[in-house]
Design an enzyme around this catalytic site. Sequence first.
Site, PDB file in Angstrom:
ATOM      1  CG  ASN A   1      -1.753   1.164   1.526  1.00 19.99           C
ATOM      2  OD1 ASN A   1      -1.812   2.144   0.378  1.00 19.99           O
ATOM      3  ND2 ASN A   1      -2.344   1.406   2.501  1.00 19.99           N
TER       4      ASN A   1
ATOM      5  CE  LYS B   1      -0.201   3.298   4.633  1.00 18.07           C
ATOM      6  NZ  LYS B   1      -0.204   3.572   6.075  1.00 18.07           N
TER       7      LYS B   1
ATOM      8  CG  HIS C   1      -6.001   1.928   5.006  1.00 19.36           C
ATOM      9  ND1 HIS C   1      -5.672   2.723   6.018  1.00 19.36           N
ATOM     10  CD2 HIS C   1      -4.901   1.119   4.975  1.00 19.36           C
ATOM     11  CE1 HIS C   1      -4.488   2.780   6.277  1.00 19.36           C
ATOM     12  NE2 HIS C   1      -3.907   1.666   5.820  1.00 19.36           N
TER      13      HIS C   1
ATOM     14  CD  GLU D   1      -3.241   5.438   6.597  1.00 20.48           C
ATOM     15  OE1 GLU D   1      -2.931   5.494   5.364  1.00 20.48           O
ATOM     16  OE2 GLU D   1      -2.023   5.052   7.226  1.00 20.48           O
TER      17      GLU D   1
ATOM     18  CD  GLU E   1      -3.617  -2.506   7.286  1.00 22.15           C
ATOM     19  OE1 GLU E   1      -2.655  -2.804   6.909  1.00 22.15           O
ATOM     20  OE2 GLU E   1      -4.199  -1.555   6.922  1.00 22.15           O
TER      21      GLU E   1
ATOM     22  N   GLY F   1       2.072   2.260  10.657  1.00 22.40           N
ATOM     23  CA  GLY F   1       3.046   3.233  10.641  1.00 22.40           C
ATOM     24  C   GLY F   1       3.586   3.707  11.774  1.00 22.40           C
TER      25      GLY F   1
ATOM     26  CB  SER G   1       5.018  -1.800  12.024  1.00 24.80           C
ATOM     27  OG  SER G   1       4.456  -0.420  12.196  1.00 24.80           O
TER      28      SER G   1
HETATM   29  P1  PGA Z   1       2.540   0.169   7.918  1.00 26.97           P
HETATM   30  O1  PGA Z   1       1.208   0.208   6.894  1.00 26.97           O
HETATM   31  O2  PGA Z   1       3.310  -1.274   7.056  1.00 26.97           O
HETATM   32  O3  PGA Z   1       3.458   1.373   7.201  1.00 26.97           O
HETATM   33  O4  PGA Z   1       2.397   0.203   9.023  1.00 26.97           O
HETATM   34  C1  PGA Z   1       0.275  -0.562   6.730  1.00 26.97           C
HETATM   35  C2  PGA Z   1      -0.884   0.054   5.978  1.00 26.97           C
HETATM   36  O5  PGA Z   1      -1.465   0.994   6.415  1.00 26.97           O
HETATM   37  O6  PGA Z   1      -1.696  -0.593   5.160  1.00 26.97           O
END
Ligand code: PGA
Length: 249
Positions: free
Chosen positions: A9, A11, A94, A96, A166, A172, A211
């Site tokens: 992803n 982003k 997601h 976010e 997640e 993140g 992560s």
């Molecule tokens: P990350 O993001 O691996 O940077 O924690 C995962 C995601 O948001 O899908």
Amino acid sequence: MRQKLIAGNWKMHGSLAENQTRLTQLVSGLGDTSAQVAVCVPAPYFTQCKSVLAGSAIQCGSQNISEYEQGAYTGEISASMLKEFDVQYALVGHSERRELFAESSEQVAKKFAAAKQARLIPVLCVGETLEQREAGITEQVIAGQISAVLDQVGIQGFADSVVAYEPVWAIGTGKTASPEQAQAVHKAIRVQLNALNSEIAQKIQILYGGSVKPNNAAAIFAQADVDGALVGGAALNAQDFLQICNAAS
Ligand code: PGA
């Protein structure tokens, strides 16, 4: 035995030049892997993505999808538009999107339905916040997020779909759920689906996200109900992403 899926992803990161390098490195570095691999790129880059990935086993995915078919929805991108660009996967819900863009579980469910209708593979993202985990309601929260989609599409909607667990506190942040924490939630999701249809529950890929890095991927993938990963930060580095793909194969 379920095949593993590693989905990147990206982003809101990238540029034509940066993507060109990263995608080329992915194509040349992937080699033989038993895992399915996809990258979810920002929509303006679908054409570039498809063209650089042509002939490789890596699929292209979207990070969002509109719940509407067409109409006066400024800024939205419909499922049929994604289909025209030969996109295979669409992330739905997601955290976010849920948090920063106030997407409700009902809206997420409609997006899931829109993806299914267009024969895209929705990757339904679910996850609890730190407060919810500390309050001991993780599995309740996840079950509610899954139920909202079940209410919309029924259990049959989960056939040929993907779920990504997640934990919001792990995205993140560099904090990963322990393999055991991940397994417990993945199992709870499968049990919830199993109560409605065991075949669909056994087949569905449940990814872990939050992560995931080259140094923790193998331990997470070793869990019985973890069928791959949704990778954010580490997907921006081709070598890291390839190592995660290798860990799954
Ligand atoms: P990350 O993001 O691996 O940077 O924690 C995962 C995601 O948001 O899908």
